[in-house]
Scaffold this active site. Structure first.
Site, PDB file in Angstrom:
ATOM      1  N   GLY A   8       0.850  -1.182   0.000  1.00 38.91           N
ATOM      2  CA  GLY A   8       0.000   0.000   0.000  1.00 38.91           C
ATOM      3  C   GLY A   8       0.885   1.230   0.000  1.00 38.91           C
ATOM      4  CB  THR A   9       1.432   3.782  -2.156  1.00 41.45           C
ATOM      5  OG1 THR A   9       0.137   3.785  -2.751  1.00 41.45           O
ATOM      6  CG2 THR A   9       2.245   2.691  -2.806  1.00 41.45           C
ATOM      7  CB  THR A  10      -0.175   8.133  -0.992  1.00 42.55           C
ATOM      8  OG1 THR A  10       0.796   7.988  -2.017  1.00 42.55           O
ATOM      9  CG2 THR A  10      -0.081   9.520  -0.389  1.00 42.55           C
TER      10      THR A  10
END
Length: 205
Positions: A8-10
């Site tokens: 998962g990122t931002t």
């Protein structure tokens, strides 16, 4: 970090005058592959606390289950809920003790003294945030928007719009961020989690 893990990122967290806003985009990647377009990166832990994850989705899911179980046991033993500060310290200790979780975490909520937000690194380092925070590969882009547009005493409605703008900025330039947004708004006595398409406005601020 193993590229075969879903990542998962931002994520974004914003302290508002009447609550706390957490927000994430929905993309999970596995190397150069978009592995999921609707990854869950926000987890409600208690009646007034939630967290976001950036990194390994599997690690985040396991950690959320551990925290949910520990907070329930605490409530049964102590006849009262775990405080936001105590839960963030527990999370810090778990991350340091195991040191196998490839994630950054934002954890926060609202209690009698108001909204609180903590950011934690994979080794358990814990920072008390006073305005906002962002994690993940798109965080440098999100921070540019947050630094420019954050105002003291923002309402949660304004916080949602600011979080959306920060995520949109990250999604335009960070290939690991995208595919819609999810929000968690925590106010006294209430936790609301909802989704939103890119470009749509939730409220007039």
């Amino acid at each position: 970090m193993d590229d075969k893990q879903y990542k998962g990122t931002t994520t974004v967290g914003i302290i508002c005058n009447n609550g706390l806003v957490l927000a994430t985009e929905r993309r999970a990647t596995m190397g150069n592959l978009i592995a999921s377009r609707d990854a869950q990166k926000i987890y409600q832990l208690t009646d007034n606390i939630a967290m976001t994850i950036a990194g390994s989705v599997g690690d985040g899911q396991r950690l959320a289950r551990m925290l949910q179980a520990e907070s329930k046991l605490f409530e049964l033993r102590r006849h009262g809920p775990m405080s936001i500060n105590a839960l963030s310290m527990l999370l810090s200790n778990l991350l340091w003790e195991y040191r196998i979780f490839y994630i950054q975490v934002l954890v926060g909520g609202v209690d009698k003294s108001g909204p609180k937000l903590f950011s934690l690194d994979p080794a358990g380092g814990r920072i008390t945030e006073v305005k906002f925070s962002s994690t993940g590969s798109g965080s440098p882009l999100a921070y540019g928007v947050l630094e420019d547009r954050y105002k003291q005493d923002m309402s949660v409605e304004q916080g949602v719009e600011l979080a959306a703008k920060a995520l949109e900025s990250a999604m335009k330039r960070d290939s690991a961020s995208g595919n819609g947004m999810q929000f968690c708004v925590i106010t006294p006595g209430k936790v609301e989690i909802f989704e939103r398409e890119v470009g749509k406005q939730v409220c007039n601020s």
